[in-house]
Motif scaffolding. Structure first.
Motif, PDB file in Angstrom:
ATOM      1  N   THR A 225       0.544  -1.264  -0.071  1.00 48.16           N
ATOM      2  CA  THR A 225       0.086   0.204   0.280  1.00 48.16           C
ATOM      3  C   THR A 225       0.958   1.393   0.250  1.00 48.16           C
ATOM      4  O   THR A 225       0.832   2.339  -0.925  1.00 48.16           O
ATOM      5  N   TYR A 228       2.706   1.757  -2.650  1.00 46.73           N
ATOM      6  CA  TYR A 228       1.402   1.959  -4.396  1.00 46.73           C
ATOM      7  C   TYR A 228       0.854   3.521  -4.315  1.00 46.73           C
ATOM      8  O   TYR A 228       0.835   4.266  -5.452  1.00 46.73           O
ATOM      9  N   THR A 229       0.966   4.043  -3.047  1.00 49.80           N
ATOM     10  CA  THR A 229       0.656   5.537  -3.168  1.00 49.80           C
ATOM     11  C   THR A 229       1.983   6.811  -2.904  1.00 49.80           C
ATOM     12  O   THR A 229       1.917   7.530  -3.456  1.00 49.80           O
ATOM     13  N   ARG A 232       1.029   6.638  -7.138  1.00 48.40           N
ATOM     14  CA  ARG A 232      -0.213   7.158  -7.381  1.00 48.40           C
ATOM     15  C   ARG A 232      -0.046   8.499  -7.444  1.00 48.40           C
ATOM     16  O   ARG A 232       0.200   9.010  -6.181  1.00 48.40           O
ATOM     17  N   VAL A 239      -0.366  10.503  -4.488  1.00 44.02           N
ATOM     18  CA  VAL A 239      -0.587  10.610  -2.826  1.00 44.02           C
ATOM     19  C   VAL A 239      -0.228   9.963  -1.593  1.00 44.02           C
ATOM     20  O   VAL A 239      -1.150  10.421  -0.391  1.00 44.02           O
ATOM     21  N   GLY A 240       0.939   9.732  -1.617  1.00 44.65           N
ATOM     22  CA  GLY A 240       1.498   9.328  -0.099  1.00 44.65           C
ATOM     23  C   GLY A 240       1.893  10.648   0.222  1.00 44.65           C
ATOM     24  O   GLY A 240       2.141   9.785   1.469  1.00 44.65           O
ATOM     25  N   LEU A 245      -3.172  11.103   4.220  1.00 46.81           N
ATOM     26  CA  LEU A 245      -2.387   9.642   3.800  1.00 46.81           C
ATOM     27  C   LEU A 245      -1.097   9.248   5.076  1.00 46.81           C
ATOM     28  O   LEU A 245      -1.094   7.718   5.300  1.00 46.81           O
ATOM     29  N   LEU A 298      -6.970   2.193   0.018  1.00 47.63           N
ATOM     30  CA  LEU A 298      -6.081   3.459  -0.665  1.00 47.63           C
ATOM     31  C   LEU A 298      -5.549   2.662  -1.977  1.00 47.63           C
ATOM     32  O   LEU A 298      -5.270   3.699  -2.720  1.00 47.63           O
ATOM     33  N   HIS A 299      -6.022   2.106  -2.147  1.00 46.53           N
ATOM     34  CA  HIS A 299      -6.127   1.422  -3.871  1.00 46.53           C
ATOM     35  C   HIS A 299      -6.580   1.693  -4.753  1.00 46.53           C
ATOM     36  O   HIS A 299      -6.810   1.885  -5.568  1.00 46.53           O
TER      37      HIS A 299
END
Length: 350
Positions: A225, A228-229, A232, A239-240, A245, A298-299
């Motif tokens: 996760t 991925y953040t 993305r 977004v992370g 977040l 979150l995905h």
């Protein structure tokens, strides 16, 4: 929580095997000896401790690796050892140490996994009934069954050719469960006396190992996760990097680390294994469910497609929460009933 050099080497080896091989069980047995860990040396095993079983389970959980480790090398093997019968141990355990699969048929459709009850009944050397949620029941070469007898519970061995096996519908494709039916199946009792205390100890060991597996699954879900953040993007940035977040993932990190501590606390020297196994099973189940749910959210949309493994982590979380008793069943073992309503479970970010 400390690990010996041997335990760290075992961890590294198991992780390498499961990362390279989609079906790792033959290699884990033939080259690493994971099936032999819990078996004493006099029966062809390695005579390892609970901590080594947990180390293996944590790595299998990280990879969602399909294997009969939990059902055969832990639960069924522990039950055989708790029966304390030399003849059966000498005959069965060497094969299990080499990777032969055993299954323990025990609970009914309600899935309570109560060590004081069994789904089947034994009388006159035959077993009747139907056991549910049997781990690795389809492929088992050795079928063990816990059955009610006039003097309590007993452990029996049944010819695999004399049972009816039906694959259960399961959300988790990586953990196969089976319904096993017994229709006056000839059976041989293993050990004497009431098996309830031994079954309780076998369940505690298995819950401790499962908790370590859940901690490993939760850790890997969080790693994926976070990665991925970082990839993305929204509004031209990952977004992370958004503070909201970051806070959510920091909270998940705390849950993952405390779940690992709870799991491995069971294998510390001199502890109350039964009590801490109950704590670990309850806490790690809730943590994994929380982390898996956050992983899905979150995905975004990709998490519920077959293109991404997020849904597999969610399914594993759901399945392991119910396996060997739900969290509130185990919580009753350590918290007075009057305090149950006010006892908080782990909560994810709001």
């Amino acid at each position: 929580m400390t690990f010996t050099d041997e335990q760290l080497a075992l961890q590294k080896t198991v992780r390498a095997v499961v990362e390279r091989h989609p079906q790792p069980w033959p290699i884990l047995c033939g080259q690493v000896g994971v099936a032999a860990l819990a078996i004493p040396e006099e029966y062809g095993g390695l005579g390892a401790d609970l901590r080594e079983l947990q180390v293996v389970a944590e790595e299998l959980g990280r990879a969602l690796a399909p294997s009969p480790f939990l059902g055969s090398a832990v639960l069924a093997t522990s039950a055989l050892l708790e029966a304390r019968e030399e003849v059966a141990a000498t005959r069965l355990l060497p094969n299990l140490a080499e990777g032969s699969v055993a299954a323990l048929a025990w609970t009914s459709r309600d899935g309570d996994w109560d060590p004081g009850q069994a789904a089947c009944v034994a009388s006159d050397s035959v077993v009747d009934g139907r056991a549910h949620y049997v781990l690795d029941g389809e492929e088992a070469d050795t079928v063990l069954v816990v059955a009610q007898t006039p003097s309590g519970l007993g452990l029996f061995e049944v010819d695999p050719q004399r049972v009816r096996r039906t694959a259960s519908t399961s959300m988790d494709e990586t953990r196969r469960l089976t319904e096993v039916g017994f229709d006056r199946a000839p059976a041989v009792q293993i050990g004497s006396g009431d098996f309830r205390p031994g079954l309780r100890r076998a369940r505690d060991i298995t819950c401790a190992v499962l908790a370590a597996e859940q901690a490993g699954t939760a850790a890997r879900a969080l790693e994926l996760t976070v990665a991925y953040t970082k990839q993305r993007e929204q509004f031209g940035r990952p977004v992370g990097g958004f503070q909201a977040l970051k806070h959510r993932m920091a909270d998940l990190h705390v849950l993952v680390e405390t779940s690992r501590s709870a799991a491995f606390a069971v294998s510390e020297p001199g502890v109350d294994v039964s009590r801490l196994a109950a704590v670990a099973k309850a806490y790690c189940s809730e943590v994994l469910s929380t982390v898996a749910a956050e992983m899905i959210q979150l995905h975004g949309g990709i998490a519920i497609t077959w293109e991404h493994d997020a849904h597999r982590f969610f399914k594993r979380a759901h399945g392991t929460t119910h396996l060997f008793g739900q969290p509130h069943h185990h919580l009753r073992r350590v918290v007075p009933s009057s305090a149950m309503a006010s006892t908080p479970f782990p909560e994810g970010p709001s």
